[in-house]
Enzyme design. Structure first.
Site, PDB file in Angstrom:
ATOM      1  CD  GLU A 216      21.548  19.078  15.237  1.00  0.00           C
ATOM      2  OE1 GLU A 216      21.746  18.061  14.539  1.00  0.00           O
ATOM      3  OE2 GLU A 216      21.964  20.196  14.906  1.00  0.00           O
TER       4      GLU A 216
ATOM      5  CE  LYS B  40      22.662  25.140   9.283  1.00  0.00           C
ATOM      6  NZ  LYS B  40      22.330  23.971   8.487  1.00  0.00           N
TER       7      LYS B  40
ATOM      8  CG  HIS C 286      37.783  16.446  41.920  1.00  0.00           C
ATOM      9  ND1 HIS C 286      38.440  16.483  43.127  1.00  0.00           N
ATOM     10  CD2 HIS C 286      37.802  15.149  41.516  1.00  0.00           C
ATOM     11  CE1 HIS C 286      38.858  15.263  43.426  1.00  0.00           C
ATOM     12  NE2 HIS C 286      38.488  14.440  42.470  1.00  0.00           N
TER      13      HIS C 286
HETATM   14  O1  PA5 Z   1      22.417  16.293  12.231  1.00  0.00           O
HETATM   15  C1  PA5 Z   1      22.485  17.111  11.347  1.00  0.00           C
HETATM   16  O2  PA5 Z   1      21.872  16.964  10.270  1.00  0.00           O
HETATM   17  C2  PA5 Z   1      23.310  18.366  11.482  1.00  0.00           C
HETATM   18  O3  PA5 Z   1      23.985  18.398  12.713  1.00  0.00           O
HETATM   19  C3  PA5 Z   1      24.343  18.447  10.370  1.00  0.00           C
HETATM   20  O4  PA5 Z   1      25.181  17.326  10.428  1.00  0.00           O
HETATM   21  C4  PA5 Z   1      25.179  19.727  10.438  1.00  0.00           C
HETATM   22  O5  PA5 Z   1      24.335  20.844  10.452  1.00  0.00           O
HETATM   23  C5  PA5 Z   1      26.132  19.815   9.263  1.00  0.00           C
HETATM   24  O6  PA5 Z   1      25.433  19.790   8.060  1.00  0.00           O
HETATM   25  P1  PA5 Z   1      26.154  19.517   6.683  1.00  0.00           P
HETATM   26  O7  PA5 Z   1      26.744  18.172   6.717  1.00  0.00           O
HETATM   27  O8  PA5 Z   1      25.062  19.640   5.667  1.00  0.00           O
HETATM   28  O9  PA5 Z   1      27.209  20.568   6.508  1.00  0.00           O
END
Ligand code: PA5
Length: 488
Positions: A342, A478, A363
């Site tokens: 990310e 999303k 394996h």
């Molecule tokens: O790194 C990030 O920002 C994302 O992976 C969020 O943690 C994830 O989308 C969850 O978001 P939220 O905590 O707003 O529900």
């Protein structure tokens, strides 16, 4: 061996033991990989990496100053860097009213109220706690009796997927427990609902189901049994205010989801699970101090980034394998997969992370690592000595399996032979490996590892000109999912 002879009691680490607040630093050994780089290659990266470190650290000042930022520097979620030091200073100065003390109190309250704890969250709001739980608690934790768990609850994770069967199975298990122990701690379930934005659909949908369950089964106790952890505003924050939950913890504005493991996101469930959250923070603070001060050739963060970057640029190794030796570290690897993907998977660039668990995956993926495409840099993540007294191979009167020759040999000794044998096999065909060694599986070591990998990811982003914060690419799915559901 009889069960009574096994050191069962010692599987549970003690609570808040001052003895394990500190410990040695983790170490990085890239020697085998360096033989495959041209001489002086890392030294050639020194100036650029020191500049990336300065930029990473200067970001903290810039973020703290609250000055408006140019668009290309947004978002700037540099708050995680000094956060562990800030929390420890707050603890020292404010003791009982500090955030650490309040998290510990809330964790203890949950322990006293409930024997099952469901942690809801996804992505950065889930993976760090799962990593801690798997690394620092025995695999059979939920099967242990309450006494062996020293009063800490069984732990379950949900809201990290949309899986009707799985959610129903968990709800039904918790319901059976409640029915068997009405009005007793053993039958009760608490819920920590984590979402920074407060609006992520998967955990929000799960929270509805688990909140309904708690309200119906433990009516009158829901204000104590449900603890939201969320940003300063958003739907979960509003809901928490409307419901009047006793404890609500905040995720600070300047700390992004995947950098939030050492905020209440990870620390509250960790405290409830009986982990030493002070030692986690101390480990992270010690690593930050090392990152700031250690010279380039001794700096684990800068050396790690230099090796990864050099192999990617010079040899096209854009697949980074985190090779974990021991099942307890698999979820740490999955946490890192998310962090790297990310943070740096942007602008059609960024290495692909892959976690393996050995010797299991020797394996399966081992074949590809030995003879497949030459696109992989392998970093061995070594957990240090086992937590318990090592098991050894037993002698037996039937030796058809020819294992009496190993009688008395411990399992860690066998694992060491596998590690050395694997590294040698890769070296023999010019495949690079490096070792990242933890001093042991402790809170202090894990705090260091989290901080090291978060800092390394940001430094690499600064080095290659990719903003490591934010994840604009995740928004597309999303939007489509919400449109498909007709959600406003
Ligand atoms: O790194 C990030 O920002 C994302 O992976 C969020 O943690 C994830 O989308 C969850 O978001 P939220 O905590 O707003 O529900």
């Amino acid at each position: 061996m009889l069960a009574a002879q096994l050191p069962i009691a010692s599987v549970v680490t003690p609570f808040q033991s001052p003895a394990n607040m500190t410990g040695p630093l983790l170490t990085y050994h890239p020697d085998a990989a360096l033989r495959l780089l041209r001489p002086g290659r890392l030294a050639g990266l020194q100036a650029a990496l020191e500049a990336a470190r300065d930029e990473t650290l200067n970001d903290v000042d810039q973020w703290q100053s609250g000055q408006p930022l140019p668009a290309e520097r947004q978002p700037l979620d540099a708050g995680f860097i000094q956060w562990p030091e800030e929390l420890l200073a707050d603890l020292q100065g404010n003791r009982a009213s500090s955030l650490v003390a309040r998290l510990e109190d809330s964790g203890k309250r949950l322990q006293q109220l409930a024997d099952s704890l469901v942690v809801l969250g996804i992505g950065g709001s889930y993976m760090g706690m799962r990593a801690m739980f798997e690394a620092l608690r025995p695999a059979c934790w939920n099967e242990l009796c309450r006494t062996s768990r020293q009063g800490a609850p069984r732990l379950y994770f949900d809201g990290w997927n949309v899986d009707s069967d799985r959610q129903q199975e968990l709800l039904s298990l918790l319901d059976q427990r409640a029915a068997a122990n009405p009005n007793a701690v053993d039958g009760r379930t608490a819920v920590i609902s984590i979402s920074k934005s407060g609006g992520t659909l998967e955990p929000a949908v799960a929270f509805r189901a688990f909140r309904d369950f708690v309200e119906q089964r433990f009516s009158g106790l829901e204000r104590d049994l449900i603890v939201p952890v969320t940003g300063e505003s958003g739907r979960l924050r509003s809901l928490a205010a409307a419901a009047g939950y006793r404890d609500v913890f905040s995720i600070p504005d300047g700390i992004g989801g995947r950098f939030s493991v050492l905020t209440a996101v990870g620390l509250l469930p960790a405290a409830a699970a009986g982990l030493n959250i002070r030692a986690l923070l101390q480990g992270a603070a010690d690593l930050t101090d090392h990152f700031r001060r250690a010279p380039f050739d001794q700096n684990v963060v800068l050396q790690f980034v230099a090796v990864c970057h050099a192999f990617e640029v010079d040899h096209g190794l854009n697949c980074r394998v985190l090779s974990t030796w021991g099942s307890r570290l698999e979820a740490v690897g999955l946490w890192y997969d998310q962090l790297l993907s990310e943070s740096l998977g942007k602008h059609e660039r960024g290495a692909t992370p892959l976690t393996v668990v050995n010797t299991r995956d020797l394996h399966s993926r081992g074949q590809q690592h030995q003879e497949g495409r030459r696109d992989k840099l392998i970093t061995n993540l070594l957990p240090g000595p086992p937590v318990l007294a090592p098991l050894a191979v037993a002698a037996h009167r039937l030796d058809e399996d020819r294992l009496n020759q190993l009688a008395g040999t411990t399992l860690p000794r066998i694992l060491d032979a596998a590690i050395a044998g694997t590294n040698q096999a890769y070296a023999d065909v010019g495949r690079p490996t490096a070792d990242l060694r933890l001093p042991g599986l402790t809170e202090h070591a894990l705090g260091q590892l989290f901080q090291m990998l978060m800092l390394a990811t940001v430094v690499e982003g600064r080095l290659v000109g990719t903003n490591p914060y934010g994840q604009p690419g995740v928004e597309a799915y999303k939007r489509n999912m919400q449109a498909n559901l007709g959600i406003q």
